[in-house]
Design an enzyme around this catalytic site. Structure first.
Site, PDB file in Angstrom:
ATOM      1  CG  HIS A 183     -23.512   7.665  -2.489  1.00  0.00           C
ATOM      2  ND1 HIS A 183     -24.524   6.764  -2.689  1.00  0.00           N
ATOM      3  CD2 HIS A 183     -22.405   7.129  -3.075  1.00  0.00           C
ATOM      4  CE1 HIS A 183     -24.063   5.732  -3.377  1.00  0.00           C
ATOM      5  NE2 HIS A 183     -22.775   5.931  -3.621  1.00  0.00           N
ATOM      6  N   GLY A 196     -30.562  12.584 -11.810  1.00  0.00           N
ATOM      7  CA  GLY A 196     -29.788  11.342 -11.953  1.00  0.00           C
ATOM      8  C   GLY A 196     -29.660  10.637 -10.603  1.00  0.00           C
TER       9      GLY A 196
HETATM   10  C1  GAR Z   1     -25.545   5.664   5.293  1.00  0.00           C
HETATM   11  O1  GAR Z   1     -24.322   4.973   5.153  1.00  0.00           O
HETATM   12  C2  GAR Z   1     -25.836   6.482   4.051  1.00  0.00           C
HETATM   13  O2  GAR Z   1     -24.688   7.030   3.466  1.00  0.00           O
HETATM   14  C3  GAR Z   1     -26.451   5.438   3.156  1.00  0.00           C
HETATM   15  O3  GAR Z   1     -27.253   4.666   4.003  1.00  0.00           O
HETATM   16  C4  GAR Z   1     -26.721   4.689   5.317  1.00  0.00           C
HETATM   17  C5  GAR Z   1     -27.815   5.156   6.256  1.00  0.00           C
HETATM   18  O4  GAR Z   1     -27.406   5.038   7.583  1.00  0.00           O
HETATM   19  N1  GAR Z   1     -27.214   6.048   2.122  1.00  0.00           N
HETATM   20  C6  GAR Z   1     -27.335   5.528   0.903  1.00  0.00           C
HETATM   21  O5  GAR Z   1     -26.839   4.474   0.575  1.00  0.00           O
HETATM   22  C7  GAR Z   1     -28.189   6.341  -0.041  1.00  0.00           C
HETATM   23  N2  GAR Z   1     -28.233   5.746  -1.317  1.00  0.00           N
HETATM   24  P1  GAR Z   1     -28.240   5.774   8.726  1.00  0.00           P
HETATM   25  O6  GAR Z   1     -29.694   5.396   8.527  1.00  0.00           O
HETATM   26  O7  GAR Z   1     -27.685   5.190   9.995  1.00  0.00           O
HETATM   27  O8  GAR Z   1     -28.005   7.245   8.596  1.00  0.00           O
END
Ligand code: GAR
Length: 219
Positions: A113, A147
């Site tokens: 996250h 959660g």
């Molecule tokens: C990342 O920043 C990850 O932390 C976030 O989405 C992005 C995916 O990037 N995840 C969330 O927000 C989960 N709720 P990626 O597809 O390049 O790995």
């Protein structure tokens, strides 16, 4: 690297840069895991191409084609079990998973996250951190529970937030840290060094330095 690699399934929704970081860690011999399947709920996810390029089976399970969350999750479980997955990694997977899914992989699902939980759970959190005016943000790797972004925390990385930041600038700064910590955490898990005690997670043999601290703005 001793023993058999941990068989993991990686769930994505988009770009897949964290997936790439995990693939690269495995290729370099730094992560004792094998990705046996990548599943995306979004048909156009670029991460699917990354999987294919690296010879990893890539599957689309479009949540829109399932009338209920449970049916969507049942399909995910079916594929993951078929691919002999022992551990599930959520790498930019933008669907909330229910207890139906979690029961199939108890204490065996981790997520990354882009904020320092429990601050800023949910979506759009890099921009929210900038707007709130926090001096630090970062990323969190945690076990997934029922959660939203609420499970036991395994590791966090901290980055500064500057007054000139936009959500995008901060997101890039955080992402660079995501790519560093996520593969490392997966390796700790693969090596059997991670255990959960209530809300707290113990990482066997983890290095600590009690003198590390940051002040922002710097003094
Ligand atoms: C990342 O920043 C990850 O932390 C976030 O989405 C992005 C995916 O990037 N995840 C969330 O927000 C989960 N709720 P990626 O597809 O390049 O790995």
């Amino acid at each position: 690297m001793a023993g058999k690699p941990l068989k993991i399934g990686v769930l994505i929704s988009g770009r897949g840069s964290n997936l790439q970081a995990i693939i690269d860690g495995i290729t370099r011999g730094e992560v004792a895991a094998e990705i046996t399947v990548v599943i995306s709920n979004e048909p156009g996810a670029y991460g699917l191409k990354r999987a294919e390029t690296n010879g990893i089976p890539a599957v689309v399970v479009n949540h829109r084609q399932y009338p209920t969350r449970q049916e969507f999750e049942t399909k995910l479980i079916e594929i993951l079990k078929e691919k002999d997955v022992a551990f599930v990694v959520l790498a930019g997977f933008m669907r909330v998973l229910t207890s139906h899914f979690l029961k199939a992989f108890p204490q065996r699902v981790v997520n990354i996250h882009p904020a320092l939980l429990p601050s800023f759970p949910g979506v759009g959190v890099q921009e929210k951190a900038v707007e709130y005016g926090v001096r630090f943000s970062g990323c969190t790797v945690h076990f997934v529970n029922e959660g939203v972004d609420a499970g036991p925390i395994i590791a966090q990385a901290v980055v500064p937030v500057f007054p000139t930041d936009t959500g995008e600038i901060l997101a890039d700064r955080i992402l660079a840290m995501e790519h560093q910590i996520f593969p490392r955490v997966i390796n700790w898990i693969a090596e059997g060094r991670v255990r959960v005690e209530g809300r707290r997670v113990i990482v066997e043999g983890a290095e600590t330095d009690e003198n590390r601290a940051w002040i922002e703005p710097a003094i």
